[in-house]
Scaffold this active site. Structure first.
Site, PDB file in Angstrom:
ATOM      1  N   ASP A   1      41.268  49.445  37.191  1.00 24.05           N
ATOM      2  CA  ASP A   1      41.940  49.527  38.401  1.00 24.05           C
ATOM      3  C   ASP A   1      40.985  49.461  39.996  1.00 24.05           C
ATOM      4  O   ASP A   1      41.750  50.128  40.861  1.00 24.05           O
ATOM      5  CB  ASP A   1      43.243  50.079  38.190  1.00 24.05           C
ATOM      6  CG  ASP A   1      42.763  51.377  38.371  1.00 24.05           C
ATOM      7  OD1 ASP A   1      41.839  52.530  37.634  1.00 24.05           O
ATOM      8  OD2 ASP A   1      43.857  52.540  38.913  1.00 24.05           O
TER       9      ASP A   1
ATOM     10  N   ASP B   1      41.937  52.072  44.611  1.00 26.29           N
ATOM     11  CA  ASP B   1      42.282  52.178  43.433  1.00 26.29           C
ATOM     12  C   ASP B   1      43.957  52.207  43.348  1.00 26.29           C
ATOM     13  O   ASP B   1      44.672  52.938  44.049  1.00 26.29           O
ATOM     14  CB  ASP B   1      41.703  53.876  43.316  1.00 26.29           C
ATOM     15  CG  ASP B   1      41.554  53.954  41.402  1.00 26.29           C
ATOM     16  OD1 ASP B   1      40.216  53.200  41.432  1.00 26.29           O
ATOM     17  OD2 ASP B   1      42.140  54.625  41.371  1.00 26.29           O
TER      18      ASP B   1
END
Length: 181
Positions: free
Chosen positions: A95, A52
């Site tokens: 993301d 992430d």
């Protein structure tokens, strides 16, 4: 006609690829990992990495979406070059990125790989970038922690969450809660 066939093949390819980063999209990731887990008889140690971008909202707020996209493209390239053709590498959306390594051999290799990625991500250079770029990684192991995509995904997600709670910019392996006696 070869021409017809190759355009059909490229359509399939396009449907499997995340347009921004050039790596597999969520659906393809899920299908390929699930298929592997279902058919695997080797019981080799596998690792699911959940990766992430740290504070991605801030990155976008400070730099705008064009540079935000640039960060995601860099992530895609780094992941592509950090893993082998055998590994399943993709963007799960936003993301969030996922990598499944079929034969990691030992836990230590997963940690080394995660640290190498964190390092490369920190070294991303984008002109006029404001702030810092880093990532958090959670890792779960197959068959030890789970034998389905969903099971491994949930546990890697828990490890990722713990990484974020401990200040981000690093990696943690999933550890099963210790039994209370």
């Amino acid at each position: 006609s070869t021409l017809m066939r190759s355009s059909a093949a490229s359509d399939v390819y396009k449907r499997q690829i995340d347009a921004l980063t050039g790596i597999k999209n969520k659906e393809t990731l899920q299908n390929e990992i699930s298929t592997y887990l279902k058919n695997d008889s080797s019981q080799q140690l596998g690792a699911l990495f959940m990766i992430d971008v740290d504070n991605f909202k801030t990155v976008n707020d400070l730099n705008g979406h064009v540079i935000g996209d640039e960060v995601l493209k860099n992530f895609g390239s780094i992941l592509k070059e950090s893993f082998t053709i055998e590994d399943i590498v993709g963007r799960a959306g936003g993301d969030e990125f996922i990598v499944f390594v079929k034969d990691i051999q030992e836990h230590g290799n997963a940690i080394n790989k995660a640290q190498e990625i964190c390092q490369k991500i920190r070294n991303i250079e984008i002109d006029n970038f404001k702030g810092t770029i880093s990532c958090s990684i959670g890792i779960a192991f197959y068959p030890e922690h789970g034998t389905t995509f969903k099971g491994l995904y949930n546990l890697a997600d828990q490890a990722l969450y713990q990484t974020k709670n401990q200040g981000r910019n690093g990696c943690l392996l999933y550890t099963s809660p210790s039994p209370r006696d």
